[in-house]
Design an enzyme around this catalytic site. Structure first.
Site, short mmCIF file in Angstrom:
data_model
loop_
_atom_site.label_atom_id
_atom_site.label_comp_id
_atom_site.label_asym_id
_atom_site.label_seq_id
_atom_site.Cartn_x
_atom_site.Cartn_y
_atom_site.Cartn_z
N TYR A 53 1.06 -1.53 -0.42
CA TYR A 53 0.16 0.09 0.44
C TYR A 53 0.97 1.30 0.28
O TYR A 53 2.26 1.59 0.61
CB TYR A 53 -1.02 0.67 0.98
CG TYR A 53 -1.60 1.16 1.53
CD1 TYR A 53 -2.87 1.50 0.92
CD2 TYR A 53 -1.05 2.55 2.03
CE1 TYR A 53 -3.48 2.90 0.91
CE2 TYR A 53 -1.63 3.51 2.64
CZ TYR A 53 -2.86 3.54 1.21
OH TYR A 53 -3.80 4.65 1.58
N GLU A 106 -3.79 7.84 -3.95
CA GLU A 106 -3.40 6.37 -3.60
C GLU A 106 -3.09 4.76 -4.29
O GLU A 106 -4.29 4.99 -4.89
CB GLU A 106 -4.60 5.87 -2.22
CG GLU A 106 -5.18 5.25 -1.57
CD GLU A 106 -6.27 4.83 -0.96
OE1 GLU A 106 -6.81 5.02 -1.48
OE2 GLU A 106 -6.13 4.70 0.53
#
Ligand code: GDP
Ligand code: MN
Length: 398
Positions: free
Chosen positions: A118, A206
């Site tokens: 992530y 993101e």
């Protein structure tokens, strides 16, 4: 402004970030063409069909499907296009899918599952610095990681005056447990990602998941990108990526009319001048037992035309049970606003079916009161904040 995954990937790619490649399609036929083109360019024989909506959580909701031949590409695209995708980020109503991204399958079918990380870049307002948040636990929802394994979330702060330093990019690659070629690839990835973030005036990038393939390539499989609206004038190419189908139609109309409107879930519409007073008015409505249906700042010139437009926009929301107009006559005199309300009301005769509470204060407030009372329009005129609150309470609970 939010972007679609495919648009975010285009921007990333321009800044040198390696991405899972793909082409967008609006019909199953286009999807097959896209898959063929991709196969020619990348040599892939496996694809993934991904719903393009402004929301994450698509995978679990059935918006991401694998296809191992062109017939499957056609079928999966057909299934996803036109569907209403409901994910934890879309709200109950869900979002209709108008486009799919046909991407290369970068998980190399047949091999063991590659590593997923992530990574996001955003502004940390408290520190006044940019921040890269990253985790070796990619692929799943980051809120869940934060809750269950907080030690698996890392932060790297970047002083905007100095920019991202090489040692910081290396620390990130190290903390992700990488070595050798993958380490070098990750350093490159992080630097390019940070460049994409700053160059495009983004407020968020993101990437979940960032993938390490079995041959040690690091690439972005997903992208969620938010660009700062106030900087869009510097990026006409990005401004052109706006997809108004993803926005609230009433908000779009308000924006075109130059009104600052944000739709909310409550039942009391409000029309206010000035953002501060608008916030205070929303508090007032809440304290009176109501819920604001919207935020609406009509700005400095509350003339008949703007007031009418404001009423029309508020009334498009069927949840509205009452409207509270709370305007302070500072630069604009209260009696002028009152005239605006009377004219707007008369223009809209028969279209307003909810009670209206008008609170006018400031310059010529007494004249405003007189004007409203003389006009005979059925509004509840008040001068004090408390009175307005009591009136809202009485009307909402009635
Ligand atoms: P999100 O669910 O909206 O965040 O959409 P993502 O783009 O992150 O995709 C969801 C999931 O689909 C990912 O976490 C992957 O597990 C899976 N996925 C995406 N691309 C591929 C691919 O090329 N191959 C395979 N096997 N899975 C993929
Ligand atoms: Mn994702």
């Amino acid at each position: 402004m939010n972007l679609h995954e495919y648009q975010g990937k285009e921007i990333l790619s321009r800044s040198g970030v390696r991405v899972q490649r793909g082409y967008v399609a609006t019909t199953p036929e286009e999807a097959v063409e896209a898959a063929k083109k991709l196969a020619d360019e990348t040599g892939t024989g496996f694809w993934v069909v991904k719903a393009q909506v402004h929301a994450g959580g698509r995978g679990k909701a059935g918006g991401v499907k694998l296809a191992k031949n062109l017939d499957e590409v056609y079928e999966k695209a057909k299934q996803i296009l036109g569907m209403t995708l409901v994910t934890p980020q879309t709200g109950k109503k869900g979002k209709k899918v108008h486009q799919v991204l046909i991407a290369e399958d970068v998980y190399y079918p047949g091999e063991s599952k590659p590593e997923e990380y992530y990574m996001s870049v955003m502004l940390n307002r408290e520190k006044g610095q940019n921040m890269i948040m990253y985790s070796p636990e990619g692929g799943m929802n980051i809120e869940e990681v934060a809750e269950k394994k907080p030690e698996k979330i890392f932060l790297e702060y970047i002083d905007p005056a100095h920019g991202l330093q090489d040692f910081q990019a290396r620390r990130i690659a190290f903390n992700l447990g990488l070595s050798g070629q993958a380490f070098k690839e990750m350093v490159k990835f992080v630097k390019a990602l940070y460049k994409a973030y700053t160059q495009n005036d983004a407020s968020l990038f993101e990437i979940n998941p960032v993938l390490k393939t079995s041959d040690n390539k690091i690439l972005a499989v997903d992208s969620k990108v938010v660009i700062d609206n106030n900087a869009l004038f510097r990026h006409p190419d990005i401004a052109a990526m706006r997809d108004i189908r993803e926005e609230n139609p009433i908000e779009v109309e308000a924006k075109e009319a130059g009104l600052n409107y944000v739709a909310l879930d409550g039942n009391v519409g409000c029309m206010v001048n000035g953002a501060g007073l608008a916030m205070a008015t929303m508090d007032l409505i809440k304290q009176s037992g109501g819920e604001p249906a919207n935020f609406l700042d009509v700005g400095g010139t509350a003339d008949a035309e703007r007031v009418e437009k404001g009423f029309r926009i508020i009334l498009k929301d069927p949840k509205v049970k009452a409207i509270l107009v709370n305007i302070f006559g500072g630069i604009v005199r209260a009696d002028r606003v009152a005239q605006g309300i009377v004219d707007a009301y008369n223009n809209m005769k028969g279209e307003i079916h909810v009670p209206i509470i008008v609170r006018l204060q400031g310059t010529n407030a007494d004249k405003a009161k007189e004007l409203i009372e003389k006009s005979g329009i059925p509004v509840h005129f008040v001068t004090e904040f408390k009175e307005a609150a009591d009136k809202v309470k009485a009307l909402v609970s009635a």
